[in-house]
Scaffold this motif. Sequence first.
Motif, PDB file in Angstrom:
ATOM      1  N   ASN A 228      22.217  48.545 -10.525  1.00  0.00           N
ATOM      2  CA  ASN A 228      22.315  47.115 -10.831  1.00  0.00           C
ATOM      3  C   ASN A 228      21.564  46.757 -12.103  1.00  0.00           C
ATOM      4  O   ASN A 228      22.034  45.976 -12.923  1.00  0.00           O
ATOM      5  N   GLN A 229      20.373  47.314 -12.275  1.00  0.00           N
ATOM      6  CA  GLN A 229      19.571  46.983 -13.438  1.00  0.00           C
ATOM      7  C   GLN A 229      20.257  47.412 -14.723  1.00  0.00           C
ATOM      8  O   GLN A 229      20.262  46.683 -15.718  1.00  0.00           O
ATOM      9  N   VAL A 230      20.840  48.611 -14.724  1.00  0.00           N
ATOM     10  CA  VAL A 230      21.531  49.101 -15.911  1.00  0.00           C
ATOM     11  C   VAL A 230      22.798  48.288 -16.158  1.00  0.00           C
ATOM     12  O   VAL A 230      23.096  47.893 -17.291  1.00  0.00           O
ATOM     13  N   ALA A 231      23.562  48.015 -15.095  1.00  0.00           N
ATOM     14  CA  ALA A 231      24.787  47.231 -15.247  1.00  0.00           C
ATOM     15  C   ALA A 231      24.486  45.852 -15.810  1.00  0.00           C
ATOM     16  O   ALA A 231      25.148  45.380 -16.733  1.00  0.00           O
ATOM     17  N   GLU A 232      23.480  45.198 -15.275  1.00  0.00           N
ATOM     18  CA  GLU A 232      23.121  43.867 -15.761  1.00  0.00           C
ATOM     19  C   GLU A 232      22.613  43.914 -17.189  1.00  0.00           C
ATOM     20  O   GLU A 232      22.886  43.023 -17.997  1.00  0.00           O
ATOM     21  N   GLY A 233      21.876  44.986 -17.541  1.00  0.00           N
ATOM     22  CA  GLY A 233      21.401  45.131 -18.915  1.00  0.00           C
ATOM     23  C   GLY A 233      22.540  45.319 -19.898  1.00  0.00           C
ATOM     24  O   GLY A 233      22.543  44.764 -20.995  1.00  0.00           O
ATOM     25  N   LEU A 234      23.534  46.098 -19.487  1.00  0.00           N
ATOM     26  CA  LEU A 234      24.696  46.299 -20.352  1.00  0.00           C
ATOM     27  C   LEU A 234      25.473  45.011 -20.532  1.00  0.00           C
ATOM     28  O   LEU A 234      25.884  44.660 -21.643  1.00  0.00           O
ATOM     29  N   LEU A 235      25.692  44.294 -19.447  1.00  0.00           N
ATOM     30  CA  LEU A 235      26.456  43.049 -19.530  1.00  0.00           C
ATOM     31  C   LEU A 235      25.720  41.997 -20.340  1.00  0.00           C
ATOM     32  O   LEU A 235      26.340  41.200 -21.054  1.00  0.00           O
ATOM     33  N   ALA A 236      24.398  42.020 -20.275  1.00  0.00           N
ATOM     34  CA  ALA A 236      23.604  41.037 -21.020  1.00  0.00           C
ATOM     35  C   ALA A 236      23.398  41.449 -22.468  1.00  0.00           C
ATOM     36  O   ALA A 236      22.885  40.671 -23.272  1.00  0.00           O
ATOM     37  N   GLY A 237      23.781  42.695 -22.801  1.00  0.00           N
ATOM     38  CA  GLY A 237      23.607  43.180 -24.165  1.00  0.00           C
ATOM     39  C   GLY A 237      22.208  43.659 -24.479  1.00  0.00           C
ATOM     40  O   GLY A 237      21.872  43.921 -25.634  1.00  0.00           O
ATOM     41  N   SER A 238      21.354  43.782 -23.448  1.00  0.00           N
ATOM     42  CA  SER A 238      19.972  44.218 -23.692  1.00  0.00           C
ATOM     43  C   SER A 238      19.833  45.732 -23.716  1.00  0.00           C
ATOM     44  O   SER A 238      18.782  46.250 -24.086  1.00  0.00           O
ATOM     45  N   LEU A 239      20.882  46.459 -23.312  1.00  0.00           N
ATOM     46  CA  LEU A 239      20.870  47.913 -23.379  1.00  0.00           C
ATOM     47  C   LEU A 239      21.979  48.350 -24.322  1.00  0.00           C
ATOM     48  O   LEU A 239      23.139  48.020 -24.123  1.00  0.00           O
ATOM     49  N   SER A 240      21.608  49.102 -25.346  1.00  0.00           N
ATOM     50  CA  SER A 240      22.589  49.550 -26.329  1.00  0.00           C
ATOM     51  C   SER A 240      22.171  50.890 -26.882  1.00  0.00           C
ATOM     52  O   SER A 240      20.988  51.166 -27.070  1.00  0.00           O
ATOM     53  N   MET A 241      23.174  51.743 -27.192  1.00  0.00           N
ATOM     54  CA  MET A 241      22.883  53.041 -27.790  1.00  0.00           C
ATOM     55  C   MET A 241      22.291  52.874 -29.189  1.00  0.00           C
ATOM     56  O   MET A 241      21.589  53.733 -29.686  1.00  0.00           O
ATOM     57  N   ASP A 242      22.587  51.728 -29.817  1.00  0.00           N
ATOM     58  CA  ASP A 242      22.126  51.507 -31.186  1.00  0.00           C
ATOM     59  C   ASP A 242      20.671  51.053 -31.237  1.00  0.00           C
ATOM     60  O   ASP A 242      20.095  50.936 -32.320  1.00  0.00           O
ATOM     61  N   ASP A 243      20.083  50.738 -30.080  1.00  0.00           N
ATOM     62  CA  ASP A 243      18.714  50.232 -30.071  1.00  0.00           C
ATOM     63  C   ASP A 243      17.672  51.339 -30.199  1.00  0.00           C
ATOM     64  O   ASP A 243      16.488  51.052 -30.314  1.00  0.00           O
TER      65      ASP A 243
ATOM     66  N   VAL B 173      17.019  51.409  -4.456  1.00  0.00           N
ATOM     67  CA  VAL B 173      17.257  50.049  -4.959  1.00  0.00           C
ATOM     68  C   VAL B 173      16.354  49.037  -4.257  1.00  0.00           C
ATOM     69  O   VAL B 173      15.816  48.118  -4.886  1.00  0.00           O
ATOM     70  N   ALA B 174      16.157  49.207  -2.958  1.00  0.00           N
ATOM     71  CA  ALA B 174      15.320  48.270  -2.201  1.00  0.00           C
ATOM     72  C   ALA B 174      13.888  48.231  -2.719  1.00  0.00           C
ATOM     73  O   ALA B 174      13.204  47.206  -2.616  1.00  0.00           O
ATOM     74  N   HIS B 175      13.438  49.344  -3.287  1.00  0.00           N
ATOM     75  CA  HIS B 175      12.058  49.409  -3.791  1.00  0.00           C
ATOM     76  C   HIS B 175      11.983  49.242  -5.310  1.00  0.00           C
ATOM     77  O   HIS B 175      10.950  49.568  -5.922  1.00  0.00           O
ATOM     78  N   GLY B 176      13.060  48.739  -5.913  1.00  0.00           N
ATOM     79  CA  GLY B 176      13.027  48.437  -7.345  1.00  0.00           C
ATOM     80  C   GLY B 176      13.293  49.615  -8.251  1.00  0.00           C
ATOM     81  O   GLY B 176      13.046  49.537  -9.464  1.00  0.00           O
ATOM     82  N   GLY B 177      13.790  50.706  -7.679  1.00  0.00           N
ATOM     83  CA  GLY B 177      14.079  51.872  -8.501  1.00  0.00           C
ATOM     84  C   GLY B 177      15.422  51.762  -9.203  1.00  0.00           C
ATOM     85  O   GLY B 177      16.310  51.027  -8.770  1.00  0.00           O
ATOM     86  N   THR B 178      15.566  52.505 -10.289  1.00  0.00           N
ATOM     87  CA  THR B 178      16.832  52.603 -11.008  1.00  0.00           C
ATOM     88  C   THR B 178      17.430  53.962 -10.728  1.00  0.00           C
ATOM     89  O   THR B 178      16.857  54.989 -11.117  1.00  0.00           O
ATOM     90  N   LEU B 179      18.546  53.978 -10.033  1.00  0.00           N
ATOM     91  CA  LEU B 179      19.197  55.234  -9.695  1.00  0.00           C
ATOM     92  C   LEU B 179      19.724  55.868 -10.970  1.00  0.00           C
ATOM     93  O   LEU B 179      20.580  55.314 -11.641  1.00  0.00           O
ATOM     94  N   ASP B 180      19.204  57.035 -11.312  1.00  0.00           N
ATOM     95  CA  ASP B 180      19.582  57.697 -12.558  1.00  0.00           C
ATOM     96  C   ASP B 180      20.806  58.564 -12.394  1.00  0.00           C
ATOM     97  O   ASP B 180      21.753  58.475 -13.169  1.00  0.00           O
ATOM     98  N   ASN B 181      20.797  59.406 -11.357  1.00  0.00           N
ATOM     99  CA  ASN B 181      21.891  60.372 -11.269  1.00  0.00           C
ATOM    100  C   ASN B 181      21.938  61.011  -9.887  1.00  0.00           C
ATOM    101  O   ASN B 181      20.927  61.104  -9.191  1.00  0.00           O
TER     102      ASN B 181
END
Length: 379
Positions: A168-183, A228-236
């Motif tokens: 969720n955190q990554v998806a929301e970051g992508l949709l908000a434009g806060s995560l980018s390969m160019d950053d 996710v319940a504990h605020g983690g970002t599932l990487d892989n």
Amino acid sequence: MTDRASVLVVDDDPVNRSMLSRSLEVDGHEVTTVESGGQALALVGSQNFDVILLDVVMPEMDGYQVLEQLKGDPGLRHVPVVMVTAVDDVGSAVRCIELGADDYLQKPVDPVLLAARINAGLTKKRLHDLQQRHVEEVDRLNRRLNARVEEQMAELVRTGELKRFMSNQVAEGLLAGSLSMDDGFERRKLTILFADMVGFTDLADTLEPEELAEVLNGYLREMAAVAVAHGGTLDNYMGDGVMVMFGAPERVDESVHAWSAVRAAFEMKERVEELSAHTRGQGIPADLRVRVGVNTGHCTVGVFGSDVLRAYTAVGFAVNVAARLQARADPGTVLAGFRTYALVKDRVEAEQRPPMTLKGAARPVEAWSLLAFEDGAGA
């Protein structure tokens, strides 16, 4: 035999223009003549030519000035220019080449040599045109691909599917434009958790494929829910292995993300025990246990990959240590690195393990088996 071309002849001498035109027309070329550099520049702005024959010595605007303007124009610099002059001067030839001329001929021009120069210019221009068409085609295909990807992403967003394919955190970051390969990438202190189902390989040898898929999917679903319940970002997912980041992409204090990771690790143990009991109750002989490695340290985090596939992940020695701690953990236990233990030691019961020699580590790594929460700490 030469290929047919559209040739512009620029010469202030009408005799020279006539001689060059006849020679070129005999070879089947379409010839246009002008008597000054100004006329030539005006004409090339509205008409396409394959080759330009340009006299050096002309009044008002000489061939050097015309050549410099032609090669300084991005839309014209690819047109081959052959300088034609009666000046027998090496310095003049050098100046023409430095200004971008493609060739240099002396008057009177030999028809055979002229044909060879025209053919060479045509070959160069046609290679350029072919390359340009290729670039335009690739650009067109890329635009179509990008448009298609954007359409699919928009559809995923509309249907809420995007968050089912990534955290969720990554998806929301992508949709908000806060995560980018160019950053670029960021150095950040994270806590990394690796969890692995014990005996999965043996289980694969005893269960039917459908039963194995059901067990694996249930296990991964439970592990993801805990992370996710504990605020983690599932990487892989790596087979039956799970990697979770705490402290990215949302930044939190290291004491917070270390404690969140440890709480997640203990809950993962409990969930797997419950899942094992449920699975056996369904007649599937699966004795499930999990081993967990947790480590805190500096990592490089960001969007890695290419235009084909990208992923938000963390890399670095701290990640490697977490993975190797998980591999060294006993079934059903949580093994933490020293920094993680130091951040949570007042909230857990722990037992120090002998220092571990890990691949890639300059010195032995301190590790602690986390046994239980201190009274009230796990609430």
